[in-house]
Design an enzyme around this catalytic site. Sequence first.
Site, mmCIF file in Angstrom:
data_model
loop_
_atom_site.group_PDB
_atom_site.id
_atom_site.type_symbol
_atom_site.label_atom_id
_atom_site.label_comp_id
_atom_site.label_asym_id
_atom_site.label_seq_id
_atom_site.Cartn_x
_atom_site.Cartn_y
_atom_site.Cartn_z
ATOM 1 N N CYS A 87 0.871 -1.183 0.000
ATOM 2 C CA CYS A 87 0.000 0.000 0.000
ATOM 3 C C CYS A 87 0.903 1.225 0.000
ATOM 4 O O CYS A 87 1.578 1.498 0.996
ATOM 5 C CB CYS A 87 -0.914 0.000 1.219
ATOM 6 S SG CYS A 87 -1.959 1.471 1.323
ATOM 7 N N ASN A 167 1.312 -5.368 -6.145
ATOM 8 C CA ASN A 167 -0.057 -5.874 -6.115
ATOM 9 C C ASN A 167 -0.676 -5.593 -7.489
ATOM 10 O O ASN A 167 -0.160 -4.783 -8.263
ATOM 11 C CB ASN A 167 -0.866 -5.252 -4.965
ATOM 12 C CG ASN A 167 -0.865 -3.732 -4.996
ATOM 13 O OD1 ASN A 167 -0.264 -3.108 -5.856
ATOM 14 N ND2 ASN A 167 -1.540 -3.118 -4.045
ATOM 15 N N ARG A 222 -9.584 -3.628 -4.452
ATOM 16 C CA ARG A 222 -10.063 -4.959 -4.083
ATOM 17 C C ARG A 222 -10.088 -5.067 -2.556
ATOM 18 O O ARG A 222 -9.211 -4.584 -1.855
ATOM 19 C CB ARG A 222 -9.166 -6.048 -4.680
ATOM 20 C CG ARG A 222 -7.747 -6.033 -4.194
ATOM 21 C CD ARG A 222 -6.955 -7.235 -4.681
ATOM 22 N NE ARG A 222 -5.585 -7.163 -4.179
ATOM 23 C CZ ARG A 222 -4.701 -8.137 -4.287
ATOM 24 N NH1 ARG A 222 -5.033 -9.269 -4.885
ATOM 25 N NH2 ARG A 222 -3.484 -7.993 -3.820
ATOM 26 N N CYS A 230 -5.181 5.761 -3.795
ATOM 27 C CA CYS A 230 -4.465 4.479 -3.731
ATOM 28 C C CYS A 230 -3.066 4.736 -4.267
ATOM 29 O O CYS A 230 -2.897 5.062 -5.444
ATOM 30 C CB CYS A 230 -5.181 3.421 -4.563
ATOM 31 S SG CYS A 230 -4.270 1.861 -4.720
#
Length: 294
Positions: A87, A167, A222, A230
């Site tokens: 993240c 990711n 997700r 994000c």
Amino acid sequence: MKFAKGHGTENDFVLLCDPPAELRLTGAGVAALCDRRRGLGADGVLRVTAAAAAAAAGVLDRLPDGVAGDDWYMDYRNADGSVAQMCGNGVRVFAHYLRASGLETRDEFVVGSLAGPRPVTVHAADATGADVSVDMGKANTLGGGGEAFEATVGGRRFAGLAVDVGNPHLACLDPELSVDELAALDVAAPVSFDAAQFPDGVNIEVLTAPAAGVVHMRVHERGVGETRSCGTGTVAAVVAALAAAGADTGTLTVRVPGGDVVVTVTDATSYLRGPSVLVAHGEISEEWWQQAQR
């Protein structure tokens, strides 16, 4: 149990300081903590621990490649309780917390994650705000064989570029999409994509073509749904925007609902720079936490 609350461009997190990795984190407990009505409310949870401690406690099966035992480790959980690899906004808030709490005094250090090491530079920090850069590693595009990737967001079908930033992302640039149309799109609605292409799910970004060095973006994450920002998604968005212009490298500002970040993509890596804000510190009721774990 002590906590802190922070956000990076309004992508918000609950931070749990647990250097020895002794805290029991269940999916149910994390989901309850992130619930905006029955918990504190957040897009995810950041456990602040050390890499060696996380491995010794069984949080990690082994240290991720490139992560040393004495590195800090960001144990990140999505709002639904699932474990996430990376993240980008979370790393900035994590680094800010380390500096603000006195756990770290250096301006440059490494934050470990499931996606590997993420070197950070704290350009400025105080108890409330910080300016942090993260070396996000090389972003890799997928589907080099000409495979087509598409997603439906807000009832509208978009073609996208699949990008791995530690990711999975599907960055959908529509050159005809205006800033106003993007703002009106129902990104919070359920999305659809080819599950065979993304068996573990995917983060979906919808973005405008760059204008004056700025890309506008919204994201459906997700395990969470729409978020105000994000970090890894902004990197994927810039990779897609550069690719659409026939470029492999460059710097763009990404404007998300929560604010602006700057992303630089080089031949070797990518960098994410943006703000972090620590909003509150407090204590979670032990009785509530035990009940939430069930």
